[in-house]
Write a protein that holds these residues in place. Structure first.
Motif, short mmCIF file in Angstrom:
data_model
loop_
_atom_site.label_atom_id
_atom_site.label_comp_id
_atom_site.label_asym_id
_atom_site.label_seq_id
_atom_site.Cartn_x
_atom_site.Cartn_y
_atom_site.Cartn_z
N HIS A 35 -9.11 8.64 4.10
CA HIS A 35 -8.03 7.67 3.86
C HIS A 35 -6.89 8.36 3.09
O HIS A 35 -5.71 8.16 3.39
N ARG A 36 -7.28 9.17 2.13
CA ARG A 36 -6.29 9.90 1.34
C ARG A 36 -5.60 10.96 2.20
O ARG A 36 -4.38 11.10 2.16
N LEU A 42 0.56 11.06 6.95
CA LEU A 42 1.60 10.10 7.35
C LEU A 42 2.85 10.27 6.49
O LEU A 42 3.98 10.14 6.97
N HIS A 89 -5.89 5.34 9.04
CA HIS A 89 -5.44 4.87 7.73
C HIS A 89 -5.30 3.35 7.72
O HIS A 89 -5.62 2.70 6.72
N ARG B 31 -0.98 -2.87 -2.55
CA ARG B 31 -1.64 -3.86 -1.67
C ARG B 31 -0.62 -4.68 -0.89
O ARG B 31 -0.80 -4.94 0.29
N ALA B 34 0.77 -2.68 1.73
CA ALA B 34 -0.26 -2.40 2.74
C ALA B 34 -0.37 -3.58 3.70
O ALA B 34 -0.43 -3.40 4.92
N HIS B 82 5.46 2.04 0.12
CA HIS B 82 4.00 2.18 0.11
C HIS B 82 3.58 3.65 -0.01
O HIS B 82 2.71 3.99 -0.82
N GLY B 86 1.58 5.54 -3.00
CA GLY B 86 0.33 6.20 -2.67
C GLY B 86 0.33 7.66 -3.10
O GLY B 86 -0.64 8.14 -3.69
C1 HEM Z 1 -0.67 0.77 8.79
C2 HEM Z 1 -0.80 0.03 7.76
C3 HEM Z 1 -1.24 0.56 6.42
C4 HEM Z 1 -2.20 0.00 5.64
C5 HEM Z 1 -2.96 -1.27 5.94
C6 HEM Z 1 -2.34 0.82 4.46
C7 HEM Z 1 -3.19 0.55 3.41
C8 HEM Z 1 -3.35 1.30 2.29
C9 HEM Z 1 -4.10 0.94 1.13
C10 HEM Z 1 -4.88 -0.35 0.93
C11 HEM Z 1 -4.01 1.95 0.24
C12 HEM Z 1 -4.66 2.02 -1.14
C13 HEM Z 1 -5.91 2.83 -1.11
C14 HEM Z 1 -6.56 2.97 -2.47
O1 HEM Z 1 -6.24 2.22 -3.39
O2 HEM Z 1 -7.41 3.86 -2.61
C15 HEM Z 1 -3.21 2.97 0.83
C16 HEM Z 1 -2.91 4.19 0.25
C17 HEM Z 1 -2.00 5.09 0.75
N1 HEM Z 1 -1.20 4.94 1.88
FE1 HEM Z 1 -1.36 3.43 3.20
N2 HEM Z 1 -1.48 1.87 4.55
C18 HEM Z 1 -0.77 1.76 5.73
C19 HEM Z 1 0.22 2.63 6.19
C20 HEM Z 1 0.64 3.78 5.53
C21 HEM Z 1 1.70 4.65 5.97
C22 HEM Z 1 2.55 4.42 7.21
C23 HEM Z 1 1.77 5.67 5.06
C24 HEM Z 1 2.70 6.87 5.00
C25 HEM Z 1 3.84 6.95 5.63
C26 HEM Z 1 0.76 5.47 4.06
C27 HEM Z 1 0.51 6.29 2.99
C28 HEM Z 1 -0.42 6.07 2.01
C29 HEM Z 1 -0.72 6.98 0.95
C30 HEM Z 1 -0.09 8.34 0.71
C31 HEM Z 1 -1.72 6.37 0.17
C32 HEM Z 1 -2.42 6.94 -1.07
C33 HEM Z 1 -3.80 7.38 -0.68
C34 HEM Z 1 -4.74 7.57 -1.85
O3 HEM Z 1 -4.42 7.20 -2.98
O4 HEM Z 1 -5.85 8.08 -1.61
N3 HEM Z 1 0.09 4.30 4.38
N4 HEM Z 1 -2.80 2.55 2.09
#
Ligand code: HEM
Ligand code: HEM
Lengths: 136, 129
Positions: A35-36, A42, A89, B31, B34, B82, B86
């Motif tokens: 996921h990370r 992305l 993701h 969140r 997300a 987001h 992240g």
């Molecule tokens: C498609 C819908 C998406 C959903 C439902 C989603 C959901 C999430 C959630 C719930 C988290 C938190 C995870 C945690 O707390 O450990 C997260 C982290 C993150 N997301 Fe997304 N995301 C989406 C799209 C994207 C996109 C398009 C990007 C980048 C362009 C992105 C980049 C990130 C990054 C860099 C993190 C941090 C990861 C980490 O801390 O391990 N996300 N995402």
């Protein structure tokens, strides 16, 4: 040093803190780090999104250059990988949102989900690309 | 909760912001964005699919429709915010000290540069090239 309570346990062969390099990876761990990794992939992929948008807004010439790149083999490969990262993701994110409510945290269920996750991401990615080629 | 040894004022306890001063705000916004990202990214994928292989004129025409332009702005807004939140967590987890601070600044700048570029392109197309 004498036998302090902490030391007493040290000569029994119990697992210490998780040394990640020698730790047997279990499905939920692997999905967690993916996921990370997909999030970070992305993140840098947005450069391509920005390039595509600004090229289109700048005129026919720059649009054709971008279109040529995305249509090339390497371009398609990157877009395919990007689709997979996004699906992986997104599903992982939905899982996070569900788990935030406290639902579905049973051990066996989480392992099943973790095994299903990459398969579901792959199926969705291939589905999207099939639709992409059919619509074309 | 109301511990005798708690040195915080009642106001500080009510605000619940802790020593980091923003409480659970980061978590919540991650969140919130997300949830927003789910329909928005599906829309984005749909956009890419329907523009797959069509030429310049059709691409511009599609992106200049008000509906598409407005939703694309939301895709960029929620998506960039987001990913900025992240990446901040990833940096805070792995990089400490001055290098970490520098990367946090770079993260903010990256998000703003990408966001401004995308927003400008979308608005230019939306207002008619
Ligand atoms: C498609 C819908 C998406 C959903 C439902 C989603 C959901 C999430 C959630 C719930 C988290 C938190 C995870 C945690 O707390 O450990 C997260 C982290 C993150 N997301 Fe997304 N995301 C989406 C799209 C994207 C996109 C398009 C990007 C980048 C362009 C992105 C980049 C990130 C990054 C860099 C993190 C941090 C990861 C980490 O801390 O391990 N996300 N995402
Ligand atoms: C009703 C919906 C769902 C519930 C209640 C649920 C629940 C859970 C729970 C409790 C875990 C354990 C997490 C952990 O040990 O960290 C988990 C892991 C996982 N689930 Fe599901 N899930 C749901 C839907 C999905 C969907 C649709 C997918 C995508 C195919 C998915 C993919 C995953 C993955 C990849 C993991 C491992 C990730 C990790 O460990 O962080 N889940 N799920």
């Amino acid at each position: 040093m004498s036998d302090t309570p902490i030391q007493a346990g040290a000569n029994k062969e119990r697992p210490l803190s998780p040394h990640l390099m020698i730790y047997k990876p279990i499905p939920t761990m692997v999905m967690s780090i993916l996921h990370r990794i997909t999030g970070a992939a992305l993140y840098f992929g947005t450069i391509l999104v920005a390039w595509w948008l600004i090229a289109t807004a700048s005129g026919a010439g720059s649009f054709e250059t971008a279109a040529w790149f995305f249509g090339s083999f390497l371009g398609r490969l990157i877009l395919f990988a990007y689709t997979f990262a996004l699906m992986h993701h997104m599903l992982g994110g939905i899982k996070h949102l569900v788990q935030d409510t406290g639902a579905g945290l049973e051990k066996d269920f989480t392992t099943q989900m973790a095994k299903l996750h990459p398969i579901a991401s792959g199926v969705l990615t291939i589905l999207i690309w099939i639709i992409g080629y059919v619509v074309r | 909760m109301a511990n005798q040894n708690d040195m915080r004022t009642p106001l500080s306890r009510v605000r619940g912001l802790g020593s980091a001063k923003d409480g659970t705000e980061h978590f919540w916004r991650q969140r919130l964005t997300a949830i927003a990202n789910i329909p928005l990214m599906l829309f984005f994928i749909w956009t890419i699919i329907s523009l797959n292989g069509v030429g310049y004129e059709q691409t511009v025409a599609y992106l200049s429709s008000p509906f598409v332009a407005i939703v694309m702005l939301m895709v960029i807004g929620a998506g960039i915010y987001h990913m900025k939140l992240g990446m901040q967590v990833i940096i805070e987890d792995y990089v400490h000290g001055a290098a970490g601070k520098a990367l946090l600044v770079a993260n903010s700048f990256f998000a703003i540069v990408i966001g401004a570029t995308c927003a400008f392109a979308i608005l230019k197309l939306g207002f008619g090239g």
